[in-house]
Design a protein around this motif. Sequence first.
Motif, PDB file in Angstrom:
ATOM      1  N   THR A   1      -6.332  -6.947  -9.274  1.00 47.55           N
ATOM      2  CA  THR A   1      -7.757  -7.196  -9.062  1.00 47.55           C
ATOM      3  C   THR A   1      -8.054  -8.656  -9.366  1.00 47.55           C
ATOM      4  N   TYR A   2      -9.236  -9.110  -9.026  1.00 46.70           N
ATOM      5  CA  TYR A   2      -9.616 -10.486  -9.352  1.00 46.70           C
ATOM      6  C   TYR A   2      -9.721 -10.698 -10.863  1.00 46.70           C
ATOM      7  N   GLN A   3      -9.954  -9.626 -11.591  1.00 51.13           N
ATOM      8  CA  GLN A   3     -10.026  -9.721 -13.048  1.00 51.13           C
ATOM      9  C   GLN A   3      -8.620  -9.750 -13.670  1.00 51.13           C
ATOM     10  N   GLY A  56      -1.230 -11.962  -7.225  1.00 50.00           N
ATOM     11  CA  GLY A  56      -2.077 -12.113  -6.048  1.00 50.00           C
ATOM     12  C   GLY A  56      -2.370 -10.812  -5.342  1.00 50.00           C
ATOM     13  N   ILE A  57      -3.232 -10.914  -4.334  1.00 52.89           N
ATOM     14  CA  ILE A  57      -3.690  -9.758  -3.570  1.00 52.89           C
ATOM     15  C   ILE A  57      -3.345  -9.979  -2.099  1.00 52.89           C
ATOM     16  N   GLY A  58      -2.688  -9.006  -1.488  1.00 54.25           N
ATOM     17  CA  GLY A  58      -2.362  -9.106  -0.074  1.00 54.25           C
ATOM     18  C   GLY A  58      -0.980  -9.678   0.169  1.00 54.25           C
ATOM     19  N   PHE A  59      -0.570  -9.662   1.446  1.00 53.71           N
ATOM     20  CA  PHE A  59       0.749 -10.122   1.861  1.00 53.71           C
ATOM     21  C   PHE A  59       0.628 -11.170   2.957  1.00 53.71           C
ATOM     22  N   VAL A  60       1.615 -12.068   2.988  1.00 59.41           N
ATOM     23  CA  VAL A  60       1.778 -12.989   4.118  1.00 59.41           C
ATOM     24  C   VAL A  60       3.033 -12.570   4.883  1.00 59.41           C
ATOM     25  N   HIS A  61       3.360 -13.331   5.954  1.00 61.72           N
ATOM     26  CA  HIS A  61       4.478 -13.014   6.853  1.00 61.72           C
ATOM     27  C   HIS A  61       4.199 -11.667   7.506  1.00 61.72           C
TER      28      HIS A  61
END
Length: 260
Positions: free
Chosen positions: A187-189, A194-199
Motif C-alpha cells: 500500500t502507499y502507507q 512498489g505497486i504494479g508491474f512493468v514489462h
Amino acid sequence: NNAGFNCNAVRTLVMPREWRHREALLEAIEDVLADIEPRPAYYPGAEERFDSLVEAHDDVAMLGEREEGDDEESPRLPWAILRDVNPEREDAPWFQEEAFCSVACETRLSGEDAAAFLERAVDFCNECLWGTLNASLIIHPETRRQLDDALEQAIDDLQYGSVVINHWPALSYALGVTPWGGYPGSTYQDIQSGIGFVHNTRLFDRPQKSVVQGPFRMWPKPPWFVTHETADAIAPRLVEFERDPSLSGFLGITWRALWG
C-alpha cells in the motif's frame, strides 16, 4: 552489483545453521570480493548507511580499503559482509532498511533437514525482511530431487515479485517478457517494493510473480559474473543487439562469452 546501488544487489544470505560448508562458502565469496577494487560510493547517503549498518554488528568481514573522497571524486567504500546476524532480531536495521551500498548480511536458520530449513527460510523472508522485489534460491540438483514438492511449495509461498532458481534475480528483469515488480499487496502507507508491474509483454491482467529457473552450474560463464573476463567487450554488444537483433550479433556475443 554496481557497488550495491541496485535493487538486484544481494542484501541477505540465508543459510542452514547446520550446513558443514557454510564457512567454506563465505570464505570463497570473501576471496572474490577481496580481488575486486572498491568502487566509488556515488549514491547520496551511502557512507552514512554503510557506517550505521557495519557499526551495529560485531562480526564483519571488510574486503578492500576505504578511501575518502574530495570535491571531484566520490569516496570508495570496502565490501562488507555482516556474518551470522541474529535472525530473531526482526527490528534489526539490516533486515528492515535498504542498504543500497556495499553491505550484505548473512544469517542462519535451523532445520532438521533441507525441507525443514526451506520452510523456515521462506517464513523468515516473508515475515522478517523488508521488501518484496525478488528472491533467489540456490539449490543443488540432488537436493532438488529430494525436496520435489517442497520446493514447488516454497516457490509458491515466497511473497516476492520474482523468484529465480540458481541464478541472479536480475534475469527476470532482463528477459523483458516476464512481469517485474513487487509482490502484490503493498500500500502507499507500506510501499515495500512498489505497486504494479512493468514489462509483462504478454499482458497478464493481475500477475502475482515471475519464476525463472536455471541449472546449478551454467556454461558458458554468464557475462554478469564479476569474474567474467570479457564482460567489458560483451556489454556494448548486448546494447547493440537490443537495438538491432541479428544472428551475427548473437553469434558475436556468444563467441566472446565463451572466453569468460
